[in-house]
Design an enzyme around this catalytic site. Structure first.
Site, short mmCIF file in Angstrom:
data_model
loop_
_atom_site.label_atom_id
_atom_site.label_comp_id
_atom_site.label_asym_id
_atom_site.label_seq_id
_atom_site.Cartn_x
_atom_site.Cartn_y
_atom_site.Cartn_z
N GLU A 154 4.22 -3.34 0.96
CA GLU A 154 5.15 -2.50 -0.05
C GLU A 154 5.77 -1.34 -1.05
OE1 GLU A 154 1.63 1.22 -0.53
OE2 GLU A 154 1.36 1.08 -1.91
N CYS A 173 -1.43 1.51 -2.64
CA CYS A 173 -1.74 2.46 -3.84
C CYS A 173 -1.20 2.25 -5.15
CB CYS A 173 -1.85 3.71 -3.72
SG CYS A 173 -3.09 4.79 -2.50
N ASN A 177 -8.51 -2.06 -3.11
CA ASN A 177 -7.71 -1.35 -2.14
C ASN A 177 -7.52 0.11 -1.46
OD1 ASN A 177 -4.83 -0.52 -0.49
ND2 ASN A 177 -4.99 0.96 -1.63
N GLU A 178 -8.94 0.09 -0.05
CA GLU A 178 -9.69 1.11 0.48
C GLU A 178 -9.74 2.70 -0.85
OE1 GLU A 178 -6.26 3.17 2.48
OE2 GLU A 178 -6.10 4.73 0.35
O1 AHR Z 1 0.34 3.07 3.29
C1 AHR Z 1 0.95 3.96 2.75
C2 AHR Z 1 -0.47 4.66 1.41
O2 AHR Z 1 -2.23 4.53 2.77
C3 AHR Z 1 -1.09 3.16 0.86
O3 AHR Z 1 -0.39 3.11 -0.21
C4 AHR Z 1 -2.75 3.57 0.18
O4 AHR Z 1 -3.58 2.45 0.69
C5 AHR Z 1 -3.29 4.16 1.95
O5 AHR Z 1 -3.59 5.45 1.63
#
Ligand code: AHR
Length: 629
Positions: free
Chosen positions: A35, A239, A369-370
């Site tokens: 990320e 995120c 994503n979550e």
């Molecule tokens: O891995 C860091 C963050 O953790 C990511 O961006 C998110 O998907 C999760 O909350």
């Protein structure tokens, strides 16, 4: 005669039981999660040395930032004039800010501007750096512009000069060889003629990038990543993907094509994305490290923490208006064409133009994503999933099941995935080491007929040995359940010291060094010693049902190697029995890799491995690679 018949019967019996104790597991089990967080991309993996190269930084990226952040106006030797940031005649509509130098008196040396990189520009003696910039002559005759790499006192390590004569924007580029090493140099651009000059998109790249790619990656960091031997690479988040509000959702189309026309964007982690490391570069990097690409696209909704709502249960999630959803879905479908379509297709042609006519062999595509499992999410996810399934049945779509190992979003996420029969679902969890020890059986109970699991983000909240070894015990359970756990990636992968948004991380780095954690070595031991077949009932412990002890045995069908992993996360030594006879005919010489708290890095030896009983040191892990006879 009678005796050999008996032997044959026994052999047949053992073969049958051996076969029964084997099951196929995912060949893509261990990969990486990349990320753009904690300066992982700009100032990190992406080898660009100039910070804010196109003067697009703003206060909304980060409080106090502006188009001249990381830059300084530099009048030298009594030169007189001024510098302004303008937007009237930009290089292109995506990159509207540029600098204008109004040089009224060149004095002894001229005037211009200096960039300090990401807290200093590291350079090495004897190495070449490729500098480039766009310039336009706004007034005056030809203006010579000298670009130099210097130390903070002004001593020059190397320089080049361009004559700017064109009234229109033109790119100027050259190589500079540096005569001294310095971890904290700067780039100085000095105009040496009177008149007016516009400057934009200033870039400085080391010639040496990973695999010698133009616009490439930092070699040391890339090598540390490649050394994990990841089976796949997820990108660009996290995120970052679903973004802070709809306008901040990551748009892959804004990240391809000519660098100067890519759309810079605020990074949800409180900094800036140049998009220089864009989708083409991600795909190419995956190829360079031998990892399958796993791009993640937003499910048509923004992050639930949008607008700074980082509170459990709150939702700042916003859905793309339904009227715009068809266009968004088209973007998703176009990504598949960009990755896999023929060079004659609209998007495949763009890939080919970037230098890769062959497809990137995209197999997996993550949607969401979550996310918070709202009706807005479900409606948009369903639309996207159905469209991808209809147009690209060959693509394995990965759904999402919230940010935790349990709870409302986890339950609802799974329910949506089950309803739609999505093939793989992404689970995320950051828990204490004890959780990883206690939950070693989590996937033993998962229904094999439902979706496979991608544990897209997990970590045990620390970089101490106990964290790494707890993760190791858990990873043995992922191998044991490799028929339902299809993929797993520790998160986050990278973090720049002094710029961390999130801790712990797998690899820390600064401008000149790379610092893998002990968690990194655990990931490496598993990913470089993975298999595609799991063999059960080989290892037994004297301390039965002790959750600090764990083991797994896999076979790599390509080589025939059998790999035994033994983990002791407890505070005392433990006796272990490895039933070698149950593993078929193997050579006595094996590779044994030991990871202990003391030392903290794996140590490998070639040794005879014939005894079935051994002692596992407290807080240690062993990988035993046995070769087929
Ligand atoms: O891995 C860091 C963050 O953790 C990511 O961006 C998110 O998907 C999760 O909350």
């Amino acid at each position: 005669m009678q005796r050999s018949l008996f032997t044959i019967i026994i052999a047949l019996y053992s073969t049958a039981t051996f076969a029964q104790r084997q099951k196929a597991i995912s060949p893509d089990l261990f990969g990486i999660f990349f990320e753009d967080i904690s300066y992982s991309a700009d100032g990190g993996l992406y080898a660009e040395l100039i910070q804010n190269r196109s003067f697009e930084y703003t206060g909304s990226d980060h409080k106090g930032w502006h188009p001249m952040t990381a830059w300084e106006y530099t009048p030298r030797g009594y030169a007189y004039g001024k510098l302004s940031v303008e937007t009237k005649s930009p290089l292109n509509e995506n990159n509207t800010h540029y600098v204008v130098l109004d040089i009224q008196d060149v004095g002894q040396e001229g005037l211009g501007l200096t960039n300090y990189g990401f807290n200093g520009i590291p350079v090495k003696e004897g190495e070449q750096y490729d500098v480039s910039l766009f310039a336009a002559l706004l007034a005056g005759n030809a203006i010579p512009v000298t670009v130099s790499i210097r130390n903070r006192k002004g001593d020059i390590y190397g320089e080049t000069t361009f004559d700017v004569t064109n009234k229109n924007w033109q790119q100027y580029a050259a190589g500079i060889t540096v005569n001294k090493s310095d971890d904290s140099a700067c780039l100085v651009i000095i105009a040496k003629g009177t008149g007016k000059l516009a400057i934009d998109q200033v870039s400085l790249f080391p010639k040496k990038t990973f695999k010698d790619r133009t616009n490439g990656m930092r070699p040391d960091l890339s090598q540390a990543i490649a050394d994990l031997h990841p089976k796949f690479m997820r990108f660009p988040g996290g995120c970052l993907v679903h973004g802070d509000g709809i306008a901040n959702i990551y748009n892959w189309k804004n990240t391809i094509g000519p660098l100067e026309a890519r759309v810079d964007q605020r990074n949800i982690w409180n900094y800036h994305q140049s998009a220089g490391l864009g989708y083409f570069e991600y795909f190419q990097f995956c190829e360079d490290i031998g990892a399958k690409p796993v791009p993640i696209l937003a499910a048509g909704v923004s992050c639930q923490n949008s607008g700074g709502t980082w509170v459990i249960g709150s939702t700042g999630q916003k859905g793309i208006p339904m009227a715009d959803m068809q266009a968004y879905i088209q973007d998703v479908l176009d990504l598949v064409e960009y990755a896999n379509g023929p060079a004659t297709s609209v998007w495949g042609a763009k890939r080919a133009a970037a230098g890769h006519p062959e497809p990137f062999h995209l197999q997996y595509l993550g949607i969401g994503n979550e996310d918070k499992m709202t009706p807005d999410f479900e409606a948009r996810f369903t639309m996207i999933y159905n469209a991808v399934k209809a147009k690209h049945p060959e693509i394995t779509v990965i759904g999402t099941a919230g940010p935790s190992s349990e709870g409302e979003d986890y339950e609802k996420g799974w329910a949506i995935v089950n309803k739609l029969k999505v093939p793989v679902v992404d689970e995320h969890y950051y828990n204490e080491p004890e959780w990883f020890l206690k939950n070693n059986q989590r996937y033993d109970k998962y229904d094999r007929k439902k979706a496979k699991v991608y544990i897209g983000e997990y970590a045990s909240r620390g970089n101490k040995f106990i964290n790494a070894i707890s993760e190791a015990t858990y990873m043995t359970s992922l191998e044991r359940n490799g028929d339902v756990v299809h993929m797993a990636s520790y998160a986050p992968l990278l973090a720049k010291k002094g710029n961390t948004n999130w801790n712990p991380d797998l690899i820390y780095f600064d401008n000149t060094g790379v610092y893998p954690t002990v968690n990194y070595y655990v990931q490496q031991l598993f990913s470089s010693n993975s298999g595609d077949v799991y063999i059960s009932d080989v290892v037994t412990f004297d301390r039965k049902k002790d959750s600090t002890l764990a083991a797994s045995v896999v076979k790599d069908s390509k080589t025939g190697d059998v790999i035994v992993k033994l983990v002791n996360a407890g505070a005392t030594d433990a006796k272990v029995n490895v039933n070698l006879k149950a593993l078929g005919a193997l050579q006595p010489k094996a590779q044994v890799i030991l990871l202990k708290e003391e030392g903290g890095v794996p140590v490998s030896v070639e040794t005879e491995f014939t005894k079935s009983s051994l002692t596992l040191d407290a807080l240690s892990m062993q990988v035993i690679r046995l070769h087929k006879k």
